[in-house]
Enzyme design. Structure first.
Site, short mmCIF file in Angstrom:
data_model
loop_
_atom_site.label_atom_id
_atom_site.label_comp_id
_atom_site.label_asym_id
_atom_site.label_seq_id
_atom_site.Cartn_x
_atom_site.Cartn_y
_atom_site.Cartn_z
N GLU A 1 10.05 16.70 13.75
CA GLU A 1 10.92 15.60 14.15
C GLU A 1 10.86 14.45 13.15
O GLU A 1 9.80 13.83 12.99
CB GLU A 1 10.50 15.07 15.52
CG GLU A 1 11.32 13.88 15.99
CD GLU A 1 10.78 13.25 17.26
OE1 GLU A 1 11.58 12.66 18.01
OE2 GLU A 1 9.56 13.34 17.50
N ASP B 1 16.14 13.89 17.17
CA ASP B 1 16.11 12.77 18.12
C ASP B 1 17.24 11.81 17.76
O ASP B 1 17.24 11.19 16.70
CB ASP B 1 14.76 12.08 18.05
CG ASP B 1 14.57 11.09 19.18
OD1 ASP B 1 15.47 10.26 19.40
OD2 ASP B 1 13.51 11.12 19.84
N GLN C 1 16.66 15.05 21.48
CA GLN C 1 16.16 14.02 22.38
C GLN C 1 17.07 12.81 22.31
O GLN C 1 17.79 12.61 21.32
CB GLN C 1 14.72 13.63 22.02
CG GLN C 1 13.72 14.74 22.32
CD GLN C 1 12.30 14.41 21.89
OE1 GLN C 1 12.08 13.83 20.83
NE2 GLN C 1 11.34 14.78 22.71
N GLU D 1 13.82 11.22 26.21
CA GLU D 1 12.60 10.54 25.76
C GLU D 1 12.87 9.04 25.64
O GLU D 1 12.87 8.47 24.55
CB GLU D 1 12.12 11.13 24.43
CG GLU D 1 10.68 10.74 24.14
CD GLU D 1 10.21 11.23 22.78
OE1 GLU D 1 9.02 11.62 22.68
OE2 GLU D 1 10.99 11.23 21.81
#
Length: 259
Positions: free
Chosen positions: A143, A178, A204, A240
């Site tokens: 990530e 993300d 995310q 998240e």
């Protein structure tokens, strides 16, 4: 339609961790993710998952000394033996919990070490981990994290992550994309998703700038989610984010996507 997984490390903090599984199911989620499971026996977490009919879709490998600011060891010079000693514990949990993806954190860049050196070390450890994960039926994911929230983190951009994945093989390592980090670092969310979709294994979401739930910041999330769906992404999107108030009170954005 996009599929959302509740992140139990950030959401439903009104109750203890093991009670968040039931809270997530009651709120309409059918899948969950979290940062780390290691404070609880795998059998206890498995019982909560099975009892609520939940799928676990992601958690993190051991990050080093989290409480003292470490955010992974896999890219750090001199920590290779430690990373490889601790990684099997993550695989044991993933196997016991039926979790198909495992986030491998790179770490915080030490002073005086060239970025190229750190990324090369990260790739070498990922190559090692990918072989062990394949044998267990688990996909390691990486990530990119923005430098505002985590100054000094080794992996910052989607292009960096995609380059590592291209070198190691998208069948062996995936991208944990993300949207919150990407918006801060790069922007142009829909085009970034389109560009990297072939290697994205998990997404995310949190709104920008405060990392609260969708609808509290600057991003037009209905448009972004519709575009992600149109592009053909069928994986999970982990929530998240830190709720701005009560977790359930902030789930209005989730109503159109509720199971």
């Amino acid at each position: 339609m996009p599929r959302f997984a509740a992140n139990l490390s950030l959401m439903f903090n009104e109750v203890p961790f093991l009670d968040r599984f039931a809270a997530a199911r009651a709120a309409g989620f059918t899948a969950v993710e979290f940062l780390f499971p290691y404070e609880h026996p795998a059998a206890e977490i498995r019982s909560r998952l099975d009892g609520e009919g939940l799928e676990l879709v992601l958690f993190n490998a051991p990050p080093g000394d989290w409480n003292n600011g470490e955010r992974g060891t896999s890219a750090l010079p001199g920590r290779r033996a430690e990373f490889r000693e601790n990684f099997p514990r993550a695989l044991d949990y993933a196997t016991a919990l039926g979790c198909p993806r495992l986030h491998v954190m790179a770490g915080m860049a030490p002073a005086g070490v060239a970025p190229e050196t750190l990324l090369a070390g990260f790739a070498a450890n990922l190559d090692w981990a990918a072989d062990r994960c394949a044998a267990a039926g688990v996909l390691p994911v990486i990530e990119p994290i923005n430098h505002r929230d985590m100054p000094g983190y080794v992996l910052n951009t989607t292009d960096q992550g995609a380059a590592i994945i291209a070198a190691l093989g998208a069948d062996r390592v995936g991208l944990q994309f993300d949207l919150y980090h990407c918006q801060i670092t790069e922007g142009d969310l829909c085009r970034q998703v389109e560009k990297h979709l072939p290697v994205i294994a998990h997404m995310q979401v949190a709104d920008v700038p405060a990392r609260h739930e969708p609808g509290t910041g600057e991003v037009n999330w209905p448009f972004v989610f519709e575009r992600i769906d149109a592009l053909g992404y069928r994986g999970w999107i982990g929530c998240e984010y830190r709720p701005a108030g009560g977790t359930v009170d902030g789930l209005g954005w989730f109503s159109p996507y509720r199971a």
